[in-house]
Motif scaffolding. Structure first.
Motif, PDB file in Angstrom:
ATOM      1  N   ARG A   1      21.970  55.010   1.623  1.00  0.00           N
ATOM      2  CA  ARG A   1      23.397  54.780   1.341  1.00  0.00           C
ATOM      3  C   ARG A   1      24.121  54.192   2.560  1.00  0.00           C
ATOM      4  O   ARG A   1      25.311  53.924   2.503  1.00  0.00           O
TER       5      ARG A   1
ATOM      6  N   PRO B   1      28.003  53.550  -6.618  1.00  0.00           N
ATOM      7  CA  PRO B   1      26.588  53.909  -6.658  1.00  0.00           C
ATOM      8  C   PRO B   1      25.755  52.849  -5.939  1.00  0.00           C
ATOM      9  O   PRO B   1      26.180  51.697  -5.845  1.00  0.00           O
ATOM     10  N   VAL B   2      24.599  53.248  -5.461  1.00  0.00           N
ATOM     11  CA  VAL B   2      23.708  52.302  -4.775  1.00  0.00           C
ATOM     12  C   VAL B   2      22.871  51.568  -5.823  1.00  0.00           C
ATOM     13  O   VAL B   2      22.180  52.191  -6.618  1.00  0.00           O
ATOM     14  N   TYR B   3      23.000  50.253  -5.840  1.00  0.00           N
ATOM     15  CA  TYR B   3      22.188  49.409  -6.731  1.00  0.00           C
ATOM     16  C   TYR B   3      21.316  48.540  -5.832  1.00  0.00           C
ATOM     17  O   TYR B   3      21.809  47.581  -5.260  1.00  0.00           O
TER      18      TYR B   3
ATOM     19  N   SER C   1      23.922  58.114  -4.626  1.00  0.00           N
ATOM     20  CA  SER C   1      22.673  57.534  -5.135  1.00  0.00           C
ATOM     21  C   SER C   1      21.791  58.629  -5.701  1.00  0.00           C
ATOM     22  O   SER C   1      21.919  59.800  -5.318  1.00  0.00           O
TER      23      SER C   1
END
Lengths: 183, 223
Positions: free
Chosen positions: B114, B69-71, B106
Motif C-alpha cells: 500500500r 483500494p490497491v489495484y 488492500s
C-alpha cells in the motif's frame, strides 16, 4: 525476440519512434499498440478469468489480442505519461485487464502474499514514463510502481526510466540504449 | 459545520469495501459538527451528473477524504480518471488549502503493497496545493466483502478501531491520531496463514461451483 509495446502517449512521438528504432535492431517481432486508438474497456471484476473461463477475459475487445501477445513476449514495454507517480488512465485500464495472467490461488513471493501466476515464463518489463514534472517525487514513485508491478506479475527482470517532456533526443537515445541493452 | 467530501476510489460501484469504510467513518462523526457526503469514483466516470455533483461538493468542502483500494499496486483506473479530471478542471488555487486525507486498503496484508498508493495520493494532494494530513492504511480487508463493517465482526475489528479513533480526533485542525496509526501498523494476520486459509477458500469455491482446470493456460508461452 518478441516485444510488445503498449503506448498511452498521445504526443511526444520522438520517444515512441526512438523506442521502435532501438527495439527494431534487437527484436524479430514488434507489436505496438497506441492505446488512445484502441477500443479497450475497463475490467468489470467479474472474476470469470479466474474461474469460469480460466485465463481468458470475458470482454471481447482489443485485450483479446494483447493478452496472448503479452504471454508470448520476451519483453513488454510500457510507455506512459506519469500522473503523480502512477500510470495515466489509458495504460492503467490495460494493466487492470491483466488479471487472467494470475490464478485464483495464492502464494508467498518475495515475502509478500500474491496471487499465483498462471504462466511460468514471464517477459522482461520495461517502464518508460514521461514526466510533466508536477511533483518532485513522481519519478521515484513511478520507478517503484514498475518494481511493484514486476513483483506482482512474478517478473524478475524489470527496468524503468523517466523522461522529461522536453528531453533532448540524444538523451533519449542514451537512456533507451541502457534500458534495452542485454544484462 | 465542517464539510467533508469523501471519495470511494473503487473501480466498481455499489457495495464495495471502500464504501463500507467511508460509511462507517461517516456514522462515527458527530452530525452536528460534520456534514459528510460520499461519492464513488466509478459512478463519477460513468455519469456526468454525478461528476458535477462531486465537483460542486468539493468546491464548498473543507476536507477531501479519498478511500482507495490497491489495484495492482496503485490507484484504480476509475480513481485515476477522476483525479486526472480534477487536475485538468481545477486550478491549484481552487483546491489550495483544502485538507486531504487518505485511507488506503488492500486484501493483501503487507504494508509495502500500500506504500505506493499512499505516495501517489500524497503527491496529488501536494501538487494541487492541498494540505496533506496523512494516511490510514489497512491490510487484509478482503473478508469485508462490501458489507457494513459492524456485520463483519473480527475481520473488521482493526479497521473499526482505527476509524473510531480517527473520528474522535476529527476537529477542524485534524491530524491522524498516533493510536490510529499504530493500529494500521499491525499486520492483521501472518502471510502463511492468509495464504493457507485463502487457498482452502478458493479450492472449495472451485469445487462447489464446478469450475474445472482453473490453472488452464489458454495462450502459448514465450520460447
Amino acid at each position: 525476440m518478441s516485444v510488445l509495446i503498449l503506448n498511452s502517449l498521445t504526443e511526444n512521438s520522438h520517444l515512441v519512434e526512438e523506442v521502435k528504432c532501438q527495439i527494431g535492431k534487437r527484436a524479430a517481432q514488434i507489436d505496438l499498440f497506441n492505446l488512445a486508438d484502441e477500443r479497450i474497456q475497463m475490467c468489470r471484476s467479474c472474476d470469470r478469468c479466474s474461474c469460469r473461463t480460466p485465463g481468458r477475459c470475458a470482454i471481447q475487445d482489443k485485450m483479446q489480442t494483447i493478452l496472448p501477445l503479452w504471454v508470448k513476449a520476451n519483453m513488454v514495454v510500457l510507455i506512459t505519461t506519469i500522473f503523480y507517480g502512477t500510470y495515466d488512465s489509458l495504460l492503467k485500464k490495460v494493466i487492470e485487464r491483466l488479471m487472467p495472467l494470475n490464478t485464483i490461488f495464492f502464494t508467498v513471493y518475495k515475502g509478500e502474499l500474491h496471487h499465483r501466476n498462471r504462466y511460468q515464463k514471464t517477459p522482461i518489463l520495461a517502464g518508460l514514463g514521461v514526466t510533466p514534472q508536477r511533483h518532485p517525487d513522481e519519478s521515484d514513485a513511478f520507478k517503484l510502481l514498475i518494481k511493484r508491478n514486476a513483483i506482482n506479475l512474478f517478473i524478475e527482470d524489470y527496468r524503468a526510466e523517466v523522461f522529461r517532456t522536453d528531453e533532448a533526443i540524444d538523451n533519449i537515445k542514451v537512456k533507451l540504449d541502457q534500458i534495452f541493452s542485454e544484462r | 459545520m465542517i464539510k467533508i467530501t469523501a471519495l470511494s476510489g473503487s473501480g466498481r460501484s455499489g457495495k464495495t469495501n471502500s464504501h463500507a469504510i467511508l460509511v462507517y467513518l461517516k456514522d462515527q462523526l458527530d452530525t452536528k459538527q460534520f456534514q459528510c457526503t460520499i461519492f464513488n469514483a466509478f459512478s463519477i466516470t460513468k455519469n456526468q451528473k454525478e461528476r458535477t455533483a462531486f465537483e460542486r461538493d468539493l468546491v464548498s468542502s473543507n476536507l477531501l477524504i479519498v478511500c482507495a483500494p490497491v489495484y495492482l499496486d496503485t490507484i484504480s483506473h476509475s480513481l485515476t480518471v477522476v483525479l486526472e479530471k480534477l487536475a485538468s478542471t481545477f486550478t491549484q488555487r481552487e483546491l489550495s488549502g483544502k485538507k486531504f486525507l487518505t485511507i488506503a486498503h488492500s486484501g493483501y496484508t503487507d504494508i509495502s503493497q500500500r506504500e505506493l498508493i499512499i505516495r501517489v495520493l500524497k503527491n496529488f494532494a501536494v501538487g494541487m496545493e492541498m494540505r496533506y494530513l496523512g494516511a490510514l492504511s489497512f491490510g487484509g480487508t478482503s473478508p469485508i466483502g462490501g458489507r457494513p463493517l459492524a456485520e463483519v465482526g473480527y475481520f473488521s475489528k482493526q479497521v473499526r478501531n482505527a476509524l473510531e479513533k480517527l473520528a474522535r480526533h476529527f476537529k477542524e485542525e485534524v491530524a491522524i491520531p498516533e493510536n490510529a496509526l499504530a493500529i494500521c501498523a499491525k499486520k492483521p494476520f501472518p502471510n502463511w496463514f492468509a495464504c493457507y486459509a485463502m487457498n482452502i477458500v478458493m479450492k472449495r469455491k472451485a469445487k462447489t461451483k464446478g469450475y474445472k482446470d482453473v490453472l488452464y493456460k489458454p495462450y502459448p508461452e514465450a520460447s
